[in-house]
Design a protein around this motif. Structure first.
Motif, PDB file in Angstrom:
ATOM      1  N   SER A 117      68.109 -24.371  18.075  1.00  0.00           N
ATOM      2  CA  SER A 117      68.442 -24.339  16.654  1.00  0.00           C
ATOM      3  C   SER A 117      68.840 -22.932  16.216  1.00  0.00           C
ATOM      4  CB  SER A 117      67.239 -24.817  15.819  1.00  0.00           C
ATOM      5  OG  SER A 117      67.454 -24.570  14.441  1.00  0.00           O
ATOM      6  N   ALA A 118      69.837 -22.884  15.334  1.00  0.00           N
ATOM      7  CA  ALA A 118      70.240 -21.603  14.759  1.00  0.00           C
ATOM      8  C   ALA A 118      69.616 -21.388  13.392  1.00  0.00           C
ATOM      9  CB  ALA A 118      71.758 -21.538  14.651  1.00  0.00           C
ATOM     10  N   ASP A 119      68.894 -22.379  12.877  1.00  0.00           N
ATOM     11  CA  ASP A 119      68.394 -22.316  11.505  1.00  0.00           C
ATOM     12  C   ASP A 119      66.894 -22.095  11.387  1.00  0.00           C
ATOM     13  OD1 ASP A 119      70.929 -23.007  10.033  1.00  0.00           O
ATOM     14  OD2 ASP A 119      70.752 -24.770  11.320  1.00  0.00           O
ATOM     15  N   LEU A 120      66.151 -22.357  12.445  1.00  0.00           N
ATOM     16  CA  LEU A 120      64.705 -22.155  12.388  1.00  0.00           C
ATOM     17  C   LEU A 120      64.367 -20.684  12.581  1.00  0.00           C
ATOM     18  CD1 LEU A 120      63.549 -25.199  14.548  1.00  0.00           C
ATOM     19  CD2 LEU A 120      63.101 -24.881  12.108  1.00  0.00           C
ATOM     20  N   PRO A 121      63.267 -20.204  11.998  1.00  0.00           N
ATOM     21  CA  PRO A 121      62.858 -18.803  12.211  1.00  0.00           C
ATOM     22  C   PRO A 121      62.295 -18.615  13.607  1.00  0.00           C
ATOM     23  CG  PRO A 121      61.226 -19.957  10.893  1.00  0.00           C
ATOM     24  CD  PRO A 121      62.382 -20.906  11.040  1.00  0.00           C
ATOM     25  N   LEU A 122      62.424 -17.428  14.143  1.00  0.00           N
ATOM     26  CA  LEU A 122      61.926 -17.163  15.496  1.00  0.00           C
ATOM     27  C   LEU A 122      60.411 -17.264  15.582  1.00  0.00           C
ATOM     28  CD1 LEU A 122      64.213 -14.188  16.565  1.00  0.00           C
ATOM     29  CD2 LEU A 122      64.076 -16.418  17.674  1.00  0.00           C
ATOM     30  N   ASN A 123      59.732 -17.077  14.484  1.00  0.00           N
ATOM     31  CA  ASN A 123      58.267 -17.164  14.500  1.00  0.00           C
ATOM     32  C   ASN A 123      57.785 -18.536  14.025  1.00  0.00           C
ATOM     33  OD1 ASN A 123      59.016 -16.903  11.846  1.00  0.00           O
ATOM     34  ND2 ASN A 123      57.388 -15.448  11.311  1.00  0.00           N
ATOM     35  N   VAL A 124      58.595 -19.565  14.244  1.00  0.00           N
ATOM     36  CA  VAL A 124      58.237 -20.907  13.813  1.00  0.00           C
ATOM     37  C   VAL A 124      56.966 -21.365  14.520  1.00  0.00           C
ATOM     38  CG1 VAL A 124      59.650 -22.033  15.592  1.00  0.00           C
ATOM     39  CG2 VAL A 124      59.114 -23.248  13.485  1.00  0.00           C
ATOM     40  N   SER A 125      56.118 -22.059  13.773  1.00  0.00           N
ATOM     41  CA  SER A 125      54.867 -22.573  14.330  1.00  0.00           C
ATOM     42  C   SER A 125      54.910 -24.104  14.340  1.00  0.00           C
ATOM     43  CB  SER A 125      53.676 -22.113  13.479  1.00  0.00           C
ATOM     44  OG  SER A 125      53.747 -22.693  12.182  1.00  0.00           O
ATOM     45  N   ARG A 126      53.938 -24.702  15.013  1.00  0.00           N
ATOM     46  CA  ARG A 126      53.862 -26.166  15.043  1.00  0.00           C
ATOM     47  C   ARG A 126      53.641 -26.726  13.640  1.00  0.00           C
ATOM     48  NH1 ARG A 126      51.750 -24.916  20.166  1.00  0.00           N
ATOM     49  NH2 ARG A 126      52.804 -26.078  21.822  1.00  0.00           N
ATOM     50  N   GLU A 127      52.882 -25.985  12.822  1.00  0.00           N
ATOM     51  CA  GLU A 127      52.636 -26.434  11.454  1.00  0.00           C
ATOM     52  C   GLU A 127      53.934 -26.447  10.648  1.00  0.00           C
ATOM     53  OE1 GLU A 127      49.172 -25.529  13.467  1.00  0.00           O
ATOM     54  OE2 GLU A 127      50.797 -24.110  13.035  1.00  0.00           O
ATOM     55  N   ILE A 128      54.763 -25.425  10.836  1.00  0.00           N
ATOM     56  CA  ILE A 128      56.047 -25.371  10.138  1.00  0.00           C
ATOM     57  C   ILE A 128      56.954 -26.505  10.614  1.00  0.00           C
ATOM     58  CG2 ILE A 128      58.161 -24.024   9.844  1.00  0.00           C
ATOM     59  CD1 ILE A 128      56.466 -21.501   9.907  1.00  0.00           C
ATOM     60  N   LEU A 129      56.930 -26.775  11.916  1.00  0.00           N
ATOM     61  CA  LEU A 129      57.769 -27.842  12.471  1.00  0.00           C
ATOM     62  C   LEU A 129      57.457 -29.187  11.830  1.00  0.00           C
ATOM     63  CD1 LEU A 129      57.871 -27.054  16.303  1.00  0.00           C
ATOM     64  CD2 LEU A 129      59.655 -26.659  14.613  1.00  0.00           C
ATOM     65  N   GLN A 130      56.178 -29.417  11.536  1.00  0.00           N
ATOM     66  CA  GLN A 130      55.759 -30.713  11.013  1.00  0.00           C
ATOM     67  C   GLN A 130      56.288 -30.993   9.613  1.00  0.00           C
ATOM     68  OE1 GLN A 130      51.516 -30.511  11.415  1.00  0.00           O
ATOM     69  NE2 GLN A 130      51.541 -30.950  13.607  1.00  0.00           N
ATOM     70  N   ILE A 150      60.840 -21.150  22.437  1.00  0.00           N
ATOM     71  CA  ILE A 150      59.737 -21.088  21.483  1.00  0.00           C
ATOM     72  C   ILE A 150      58.538 -21.891  21.973  1.00  0.00           C
ATOM     73  CG2 ILE A 150      59.018 -21.564  19.116  1.00  0.00           C
ATOM     74  CD1 ILE A 150      61.000 -19.250  19.402  1.00  0.00           C
ATOM     75  N   MET A 151      58.751 -23.167  22.298  1.00  0.00           N
ATOM     76  CA  MET A 151      57.626 -23.993  22.725  1.00  0.00           C
ATOM     77  C   MET A 151      58.121 -25.314  23.308  1.00  0.00           C
ATOM     78  SD  MET A 151      56.193 -25.407  19.045  1.00  0.00           S
ATOM     79  CE  MET A 151      56.284 -23.791  18.252  1.00  0.00           C
ATOM     80  N   ASP A 152      57.246 -25.948  24.077  1.00  0.00           N
ATOM     81  CA  ASP A 152      57.489 -27.315  24.515  1.00  0.00           C
ATOM     82  C   ASP A 152      57.223 -28.254  23.353  1.00  0.00           C
ATOM     83  OD1 ASP A 152      58.148 -27.067  27.355  1.00  0.00           O
ATOM     84  OD2 ASP A 152      56.103 -26.316  27.585  1.00  0.00           O
ATOM     85  N   ASP A 153      57.990 -29.315  23.283  1.00  0.00           N
ATOM     86  CA  ASP A 153      57.831 -30.281  22.198  1.00  0.00           C
ATOM     87  C   ASP A 153      56.454 -30.938  22.256  1.00  0.00           C
ATOM     88  OD1 ASP A 153      58.355 -32.046  20.110  1.00  0.00           O
ATOM     89  OD2 ASP A 153      59.224 -33.551  21.455  1.00  0.00           O
ATOM     90  N   THR A 154      55.826 -31.065  21.099  1.00  0.00           N
ATOM     91  CA  THR A 154      54.543 -31.767  21.010  1.00  0.00           C
ATOM     92  C   THR A 154      54.669 -33.009  20.133  1.00  0.00           C
ATOM     93  OG1 THR A 154      53.899 -30.333  19.159  1.00  0.00           O
ATOM     94  CG2 THR A 154      53.165 -29.695  21.373  1.00  0.00           C
TER      95      THR A 154
END
Length: 634
Positions: A332-345, A311-315
């Motif tokens: 992760s098996a629980d995060l959505p495939l279209n997860v964004s940095r905003e969602i991660l926060q 998905i992405m490198d950690d920020t």
């Protein structure tokens, strides 16, 4: 209207220098070219997967049969590596192939060691892997089309690596990139199925995408001919395999791929978590600090995967800044495939993963310190100053981080940071209630500070702090296991409780005898000092500067205000020193004033601070020396 024609461009100067290095120097480990080009192809497919989730215009692009293909042609003397990843537009080709990112170019050349094997493996770490093609090829042709663009937007790049390259538009039905290496005359041994398969399995077996090669078959005439394509690598995510099936060599090779490092990692952890949330950690601690460790914008540590899809490198969401040296994968098996940095926060899943990952890394370091102290000493040398940041940044784990800290002390055999706070507490003298430390501008200044004199005499250990980060550390660590940390250069010396009756009587007597001198020195120095007083902290030096602030360590206060002194400097004098006794007998007030200023300036210099009037200091000192010489001559 005429069709677009080929255009020629000159390489950036750094690229020319790099290409010359590739062609003429890095020849002892030539096979790395295949590792680097395949790694780039894998990254391109990862970027396509992520772009398809985030860019609406790519929704219709097929994501089936994502793969990397390797082929060779003995007659044409070429090796071809192709992928159906994101591809590149014309501008991206010029940006990515015609230049090198300036952030890493200088560091790359500075990092070269002269060891061809190690230098060759630095290529991937600095993002210049594509150019390794010129180790074996005298001409490279790259054809590409970015996902989402029309077939007519394909572009062909070609160069012989001698200073320029050509660009021309081409029709390309498939998205992705194809690289054709036209081998040099002496590189024919790479035109061999077994050799290429061996290289792929050695360096790229861990890549979770299938790498296909045509199976070689023997024709009727005895010549080898390519047959049907077959997968060469295991094509499964290493972290998803059972640990029992993974060798130490497998872990090491995966680390080198994900970290772009030439050395094996110092240690690693591989853990699958099941419960409220399901995720897998495969994290490594490097043996050497990466070149960008202190670059604030650099983020090359942990890669986030969701259900094995990159998905992405950690920020900063997955691993705190003070653990930025950690490399590896969190899946992760629980995060959505279209997860964004905003969602991660704002994600509870991410909060849980981060908390668990941090605790496991700290536990890993604790085990390393206890079971393999030599390895931990290597870790501390490379990453100790980074880990210190965690004391201030991560309050919830402060105690665990504090136990991992290592220091140089007055009992250290050398300048090596070999003492933990637990070691220090275990060696405290009877009656000692505090952990003593000294902050100084440098390790050398700390070791030679006059503030240590009484502590050396009494055999009391002092932690020596001379790095910039130590200012931040000490303000965030007021105590350890109930023992308060106390600066030896702050306030009135508190060693009185450890003095015997004879020492106490001598200190009190000396202080009483020099009351007059103390007042005269205070008058002479005026507003340069808040106070002048006798002290028992000195044994060989005549005087020192301390801070009178009860809660602010003097050197920290000095650094916070620039290169000056704390707001409340105090001059402490050694009542047993011959010079101090001589000044007590001085009847010339002007000469006493000069000596007072010299003592003050010397004390400032031994502190590591800057005196305000160096010329006046030198003039006073010279005058006093001349007077002493004349008196001796008489």
């Amino acid at each position: 209207m005429s069709a677009p024609t080929e255009e020629r461009y000159t390489f950036q100067a750094e690229v020319v220098q790099l290409l010359d290095l590739m062609i003429h120097s890095l020849y002892s480990n030539k096979e790395i070219f295949l590792r680097e080009v395949i790694s780039n192809a894998s990254d391109a497919i990862d970027r396509f997967r992520f772009a398809k989730l985030t860019e609406a215009e790519l929704a219709d692009e097929s994501d089936e049969s994502l793969e990397i293909r390797v082929a060779y042609d003995k007659d044409a003397r070429t090796i071809t590596i192709s992928d159906n990843g994101i591809g590149m537009s014309r501008q991206e080709v010029m940006d990515n192939i015609g230049t090198i990112a300036k952030s890493g170019t200088r560091e790359f050349f500075q990092a070269l060691t002269g060891d061809q094997r190690k230098d060759a493996t630095l290529i991937g770490q600095f993002g210049v892997g594509f150019y390794s093609s010129f180790i074996v090829a005298d001409r490279v042709t790259l054809t590409t089309r970015r996902a989402g663009l029309a077939a007519s937007d394909g572009v062909r790049w070609e160069s012989d690596g001698r200073g320029d390259y050509s660009l021309e538009p081409v029709e390309r039905a498939e998205r992705g990139t194809e690289i054709v290496l036209h081998l040099r005359e002496e590189e024919d041994d790479f035109l061999n199925s077994h050799r290429l398969r061996t290289i792929i399995q050695k360096y790229s077996d861990h890549i979770s995408l299938p790498i296909l090669m045509a199976q070689e078959r023997t024709a009727a005439g005895g010549d080898d001919e390519p047959g049907e394509d077959a997968v060469v690598n295991r094509a499964s995510a290493l972290w998803a395999r059972p640990k029992s099936e993974i060798s130490e060599a497998d872990y090491n090779e995966f680390y080198k791929h994900v970290a772009h490092d030439f050395a094996d990692p110092l240690t690693h952890l591989h853990s699958k978590m099941e419960g409220t949330y399901e995720y897998t950690l495969l994290l490594f601690v490097p043996a050497n600090a990466p070149f960008d460790l202190w670059m604030p914008e650099a983020r090359h540590g942990v890669k986030l995967h969701v259900q094995r899809v990159f998905i992405m490198d950690d920020t900063g969401q997955l691993m705190p800044n003070y653990l930025r040296f950690v490399r590896g994968v969190i899946d992760s098996a629980d995060l959505p495939l279209n997860v964004s940095r905003e969602i991660l926060q704002s994600s509870r899943v991410v909060d849980s993963i981060r908390s668990s990952a941090v605790k496991k890394v700290l536990r890993l370091l604790k085990d390393l310190a206890e079971k393999e102290p030599d390895k931990y000493a290597t870790f501390w040398k490379e990453f100790g100053d980074v880990l210190k940041e965690g004391v201030a940044e991560d309050y919830s784990n402060r105690d665990d981080i504090a136990k991992l800290l290592r220091f140089t002390t007055t009992k250290s055999a050398a300048d090596t940071a070999d003492t933990s706070l637990e070691d220090y507490v275990g060696r405290m003298k009877e009656g000692q209630e505090k952990i003593y430390y000294l902050l100084a501008p440098s390790p050398a200044a700390a070791k030679s500070s006059p503030h240590l004199e009484i502590f050396r005499k009494k055999g009391i250990e002092v932690i020596l702090l001379g790095e910039a980060i130590d200012n931040w550390l000490i303000t965030s660590l007021p105590d350890f296991e109930g023992k308060r940390l106390q600066s030896v250069a702050q306030g009135v010396s508190d060693l009185g409780a450890m003095e015997d009756e004879e020492e106490k009587e001598a200190s009190e007597k000396a202080g009483t005898e020099l009351v007059g001198l103390v007042e005269r020195l205070k008058t002479a120095l005026g507003d340069k000092v808040t106070d002048v007083r006798t002290t028992n902290r000195l044994t060989t030096s005549p005087a020192c500067i301390v801070a009178d602030e009860p809660d602010i360590e003097m050197n920290l206060a000095r650094r916070m205000r620039g290169s000056g002194l704390p707001s409340q400097p105090v001059l402490e004098i050694n009542p047993e020193h011959a010079l101090v006794r001589r000044l007590d007998r001085e009847t010339d007030e002007q000469r006493l004033s000069d000596w007072a200023h010299v003592l003050y300036s010397q004390s400032v210099l031994t502190l590591g601070a800057r005196i305000d009037e160096p010329a006046a200091f030198v003039e006073r000192l010279n005058d006093l020396l001349m007077t002493l010489a004349e008196e001796k001559a008489e």
